[in-house]
Design an enzyme around this catalytic site. Structure first.
Site, short mmCIF file in Angstrom:
data_model
loop_
_atom_site.label_atom_id
_atom_site.label_comp_id
_atom_site.label_asym_id
_atom_site.label_seq_id
_atom_site.Cartn_x
_atom_site.Cartn_y
_atom_site.Cartn_z
N THR A 152 99.99 12.88 25.86
CA THR A 152 99.37 14.17 26.13
C THR A 152 100.42 15.20 25.83
OG1 THR A 152 97.85 13.36 27.84
CG2 THR A 152 98.63 15.59 28.14
N ASP A 156 92.85 13.86 33.84
CA ASP A 156 93.43 14.94 34.65
C ASP A 156 93.78 16.18 33.84
OD1 ASP A 156 95.38 13.27 33.36
OD2 ASP A 156 96.93 14.35 34.46
N THR A 187 101.40 14.48 32.75
CA THR A 187 100.97 13.44 31.81
C THR A 187 101.09 12.10 32.51
OG1 THR A 187 101.45 12.28 29.74
CG2 THR A 187 103.30 13.44 30.76
N GLY A 188 100.10 11.24 32.33
CA GLY A 188 100.17 9.94 32.99
C GLY A 188 98.79 9.35 33.21
N THR A 189 98.71 8.40 34.11
CA THR A 189 97.43 7.74 34.41
C THR A 189 96.50 8.74 35.08
OG1 THR A 189 98.73 6.81 36.19
CG2 THR A 189 98.03 5.29 34.52
N GLY A 190 95.63 9.31 34.28
CA GLY A 190 94.84 10.46 34.69
C GLY A 190 94.09 10.30 36.00
N ARG A 195 84.37 9.71 29.64
CA ARG A 195 85.51 9.78 30.58
C ARG A 195 86.33 11.06 30.36
NH1 ARG A 195 91.38 10.14 30.32
NH2 ARG A 195 92.20 9.17 32.20
N VAL A 196 86.65 11.72 31.47
CA VAL A 196 87.53 12.89 31.44
C VAL A 196 88.71 12.59 32.35
CG1 VAL A 196 87.72 15.32 32.08
CG2 VAL A 196 85.65 14.50 30.95
N1 ASP Z 1 96.76 12.03 31.52
C1 ASP Z 1 96.08 11.67 30.30
C2 ASP Z 1 94.71 11.15 30.63
O1 ASP Z 1 94.57 10.45 31.59
C3 ASP Z 1 96.80 10.66 29.51
C4 ASP Z 1 98.29 10.86 29.39
O2 ASP Z 1 98.81 11.86 29.81
O3 ASP Z 1 98.96 9.98 28.84
O4 ASP Z 1 93.80 11.40 29.89
#
Ligand code: ASP
Length: 323
Positions: free
Chosen positions: A186, A217, A237-240, A214-215
């Site tokens: 992201t 964060d 950024t990460g596991t949304g 799917r949406v």
């Molecule tokens: N946060 C983003 C999502 O879950 C993915 C990411 O940041 O790697 O869509």
């Protein structure tokens, strides 16, 4: 121009399981170059007396236009073989915010998020409605094929193949894909302008092989993006899903604003909460004095910062600690 406040821009290009042995020197250079371009572009806005909001947009547009990042051109593919983009933006001075999700034809979703904030009575628009609105606002609309990159298409094929293997041998087809770095990423930016105002923005293609609209964060105010002059600007950024459940960006802002916890510590607290719930990722955080942090609990996070001196700093792995 009253040069009263220091300027600062902090960006990220995604956190994840970035493996050293897979990241060739050439590829790392390409990332550093793209990050530097984003930093210099955003810095030019701030140095000229522009707003933190405009700097955030300028920095993110560079990364959206780069095929290296999972946002705009270079976004990952959904299960249906589409690039479904989302973005959000927030102004710390007014706490005005805008977001779009599930869009497939808007070249720069961060501009659309900004248009929602400034030109509509709403905070979030999705799908076709968001695309119609963006077109009405004169934003650049592209054919969905604009977002195609071979690399991301191959990633989807790999993800699909792995899932079918899972289905063959395991009833649990919801098991996560093994290669985290290949399904995430992201971009985001936080900025402080000469007027002492902060802003934050985030843009993404989400997860490779995502389904059912799917949406994550990244387009949720308070989860992936938050800004309030009384505390901090944050982009995540990460596991949304876990970032949504922990209201990660707002959570971090509240710790700083109400509990007076130093920003790096606040970010680490949020990431610890996320880890305890099975998630991981990173946060960039910036306050109105120019204090900032780039924290992550993954093996790496593409990131960078630039201040009054105009010298861009970029990093990928943890040992290159900058704050
Ligand atoms: N946060 C983003 C999502 O879950 C993915 C990411 O940041 O790697 O869509």
């Amino acid at each position: 121009m009253a040069d009263i406040s220091p300027i600062r821009l902090v960006i990220h290009g995604g956190a994840g399981a970035i493996e050293r042995n897979k990241l060739t020197a050439e590829r790392e250079q390409a990332y550093r170059h793209a990050l530097a371009l984003s930093l210099i572009t955003g810095h030019a806005v701030l140095a000229a007396g522009g707003s933190s909001m405009d700097a955030v947009i300028a920095a993110i547009v560079v990364m959206e236009d780069s095929p290296l990042f999972n946002a705009g051109k270079g976004a990952v593919f959904s299960h249906a073989g589409r690039n479904e983009l989302e973005a959000s933006i927030m102004d710390g001075a007014t706490r005005m915010a805008g977001a779009v999700a599930g869009v497939t034809t808007i070249r720069n979703p961060i501009r659309a998020a900004h248009a929602v904030m400034t030109k509509s009575a709403h905070v979030m628009l999705i799908g076709q409605g968001a695309e119609t609105f963006a077109a009405e606002q004169g934003l650049e609309i592209v054919d969905p094929s604009y977002f195609y990159t071979q690399h991301r298409w191959d990633q989807l094929q790999k993800a699909l193949a792995k899932e079918s293997v899972l289905r063959d041998h395991d009833a649990d087809s919801s098991a996560p894909l093994p290669d985290v770095d290949e399904k995430r990423g992201t971009v985001g930016a936080v900025a402080l302008d000469h007027h002492g105002n902060i802003a934050a923005g985030t843009s993404t293609g989400g997860l490779t092989n995502k389904r059912y609209g799917r949406v994550g964060d990244s387009s949720i105010i308070g989860a992936g993006t938050y800004a309030d002059n009384r505390s901090v600007a944050v982009s995540a950024t990460g596991t949304g899903e876990v970032f949504i459940r922990t209201a990660a960006a707002f959570n971090t802002a509240v710790q700083v604003g109400l509990q007076r916890i130093p920003i790096a510590e606040a970010a680490d607290n949020t990431l610890a909460e996320i880890a305890a719930m099975g998630g991981d990722g990173g946060l960039i955080v910036l306050d109105t004095s120019g204090n900032y942090a780039m924290r992550f609990n993954t093996s790496g996070m593409y990131r960078g910062t630039i201040g009054n001196d105009g010298i861009a700093w970029m990093g990928v792995f943890p040992e290159t600690v900058h704050s």
